[in-house]
Design a protein around this motif. Sequence first.
Motif, PDB file in Angstrom:
ATOM      1  N   LYS A 264      -7.618 -32.483 -37.434  1.00 61.04           N
ATOM      2  CA  LYS A 264      -6.393 -32.823 -36.722  1.00 61.04           C
ATOM      3  C   LYS A 264      -5.522 -33.723 -37.599  1.00 61.04           C
ATOM      4  N   GLY A 265      -4.223 -33.365 -37.677  1.00 56.63           N
ATOM      5  CA  GLY A 265      -3.284 -34.159 -38.455  1.00 56.63           C
ATOM      6  C   GLY A 265      -3.019 -33.643 -39.844  1.00 56.63           C
ATOM      7  N   THR A 267      -1.723 -31.209 -42.745  1.00 55.90           N
ATOM      8  CA  THR A 267      -0.575 -30.296 -42.868  1.00 55.90           C
ATOM      9  C   THR A 267      -0.857 -29.272 -43.948  1.00 55.90           C
ATOM     10  N   TYR A 271       2.749 -26.623 -41.755  1.00 57.84           N
ATOM     11  CA  TYR A 271       2.232 -26.506 -40.395  1.00 57.84           C
ATOM     12  C   TYR A 271       1.219 -27.640 -40.163  1.00 57.84           C
ATOM     13  N   LYS A 272       1.474 -28.450 -39.153  1.00 53.00           N
ATOM     14  CA  LYS A 272       0.606 -29.573 -38.843  1.00 53.00           C
ATOM     15  C   LYS A 272      -0.441 -29.175 -37.822  1.00 53.00           C
ATOM     16  N   LEU A 274      -2.730 -29.558 -34.816  1.00 51.12           N
ATOM     17  CA  LEU A 274      -2.778 -30.377 -33.609  1.00 51.12           C
ATOM     18  C   LEU A 274      -4.187 -30.455 -33.046  1.00 51.12           C
ATOM     19  N   GLU A 275      -4.903 -29.315 -33.091  1.00 50.54           N
ATOM     20  CA  GLU A 275      -6.298 -29.316 -32.624  1.00 50.54           C
ATOM     21  C   GLU A 275      -6.971 -28.007 -33.000  1.00 50.54           C
ATOM     22  N   TYR A 286      -6.625 -22.597 -34.985  1.00 48.57           N
ATOM     23  CA  TYR A 286      -6.070 -23.937 -34.846  1.00 48.57           C
ATOM     24  C   TYR A 286      -4.718 -23.864 -34.141  1.00 48.57           C
ATOM     25  N   VAL A 288      -1.231 -25.258 -34.223  1.00 51.40           N
ATOM     26  CA  VAL A 288      -0.439 -25.951 -35.241  1.00 51.40           C
ATOM     27  C   VAL A 288       1.016 -26.042 -34.798  1.00 51.40           C
ATOM     28  N   GLU A 289       1.746 -26.912 -35.475  1.00 50.83           N
ATOM     29  CA  GLU A 289       3.165 -27.096 -35.174  1.00 50.83           C
ATOM     30  C   GLU A 289       3.966 -26.974 -36.460  1.00 50.83           C
ATOM     31  N   GLN A 296       5.184 -24.502 -31.664  1.00 43.43           N
ATOM     32  CA  GLN A 296       3.727 -24.461 -31.671  1.00 43.43           C
ATOM     33  C   GLN A 296       3.247 -23.022 -31.811  1.00 43.43           C
ATOM     34  N   TYR A 350       1.364 -18.906 -29.568  1.00 38.87           N
ATOM     35  CA  TYR A 350       0.411 -19.678 -28.769  1.00 38.87           C
ATOM     36  C   TYR A 350       0.531 -19.222 -27.326  1.00 38.87           C
TER      37      TYR A 350
END
Length: 576
Positions: A264-265, A267, A271-272, A274-275, A286, A288-289, A296, A350
Amino acid sequence: MPKTNQLQVDIASHSIQGLKDNNEDAVGFLVPEELTVLEGKGIVLAVADGVSSAEGGKEASHTAITRFFSDYYQTPETWSVKHAGQKILSSINLTLFKRSHEFTSEEKGYLTTFTALVLKSRIAHFFHAGDSRAYLFRGGELKQLTRDHVASIGSGRSFLARAMGMDNSIQIDYSQFTLEADDIILVSSDGIHDFLSFETIAKIMSAEQSCQARIETLVQSALDNGSDDNISGSICQITSLPNESLNDYNSKLTRLPFPPPLDKGITLDGYKVLEELFASSRSQLYLVEDIDTGEQMVMKTPSINFEEDTGYIDRFIQEEWIGKRINSDYVVNIIKQQRPRTCLYYLMEYVHGVSLDKWMQKNHFPKPKIAIAIVEQIAMGLSDFHKMETIHQDLKPANIIVNDELKLKIVDFGSVFVAGLAEVFIPLEHEGVLGTATYSDPKYLLGKNTGIQGDLYALATITYEIFTGKLPYGDKIEECQTAFEYDRLRYISATVANPIIPIWFDRTLARGVSFDLEQRYDNIPEFIQDLKKPNPTYLLDDPKVTKNKSQVLFWQLLSGFWILMLILVVALFTQG
């Protein structure tokens, strides 16, 4: 046009029906506007000549052109041009062949010639079947790139020996050559080249005018010279080439590393994470954002367990392409990459909700209207797979997401089989766990490709479970490994787990999950129809009906006997 470090062309197409009543040719080109697509996929020009004696010639030519253009630009960046073109054309050919066999006459069907060039970086790739042609004009000389697939039968007569839709498999001529500045390329139907000499074609192609003017001149000249066919072609002149050849995307991206497990966290390529949504021995999902847009999405990554497995890598890459080809409200959407990838992965929308297996745990014996609505949505999703000659093969509740409005989407492509592609059929590994091989057709698990009937088996099994909370052959099916073990299983009537299920509905389910392919439904619409409306044949010899009739007859006879005895007693009493 100023020189730039990218491929630039002057290109045009033209087609007329000529002296014929209909135009059965299809011709066109596509120059991507996005630089990344232009570099990764290139420019396509193609012509298809529908066979005039075939009833579906026009539809065949247009299907070949539109499908090739659409599918080619949806293929993974990791596929070479040759690999992508051959796979796509094999699939299109099979589609046309199946349509051809809807007709009883051998001379009618969906048949077309096909010639296409893909211009990528400094390389031209061509694909060809039939007697349409491709030409290259360079340095004052004209060269025919393709050979006509015709066979002579004497007395100056010949027939087309190869065409799209002619057989269930097709051999596509493929070759490539290095482009040079000012090269001029022509693809034409026989309405042009059968009525113009080599010298005339060369003269018109080399004229100092635009490509639009050249192709219109070629078409008009063929008509003036007695062409009695449809007349079509596309012409392209190379006006600018990249300074250096791009590396082939297939070899380039396949060498990229597998991404490591993503915490988590972290990049990756903008794309970051998230979980983590899911992880198995084969892949990870995953949430991602996108840092730039805030959107998302789901990132699917391959498992590092298969870094050296080229077959696994190819299948993983193919999943993205399959998803791009299927446009359905009931199938998860694949998101187009906006930035170059530094690792192997792909992105999906998503889908909010829970998996169908978890939904069933919370919703035992749902109302029939709700249950049927869910089954119908799954069926429509499968039908959208099948329209693209694609079989899911691993449909299971865990691969179906249901939202709060009871709308659902199929979210996995890992075991999909695309008809027409030159691949070895590989059945699922039977892991012996609920949710994997449990829902798959035993014939398929044992190595037989059962196609649509295999997907229908999975759909019927899921339907049975939604209505009963059980499996149609019980939990022992999870342990079966051989044909003998499957043969020992017996279908368990759905009425055992849910007594309100009517007999006609149970018999529909039984036929849907039958191990015997001749007994099983061979199409989804018929299965859904019998679920929603009683099939009269399933009401015949209904044991419940027979039992009730026997009971009525028994009581009628018994009542008659007592009435007769009462009459006799009254008569005797009166006489006394």
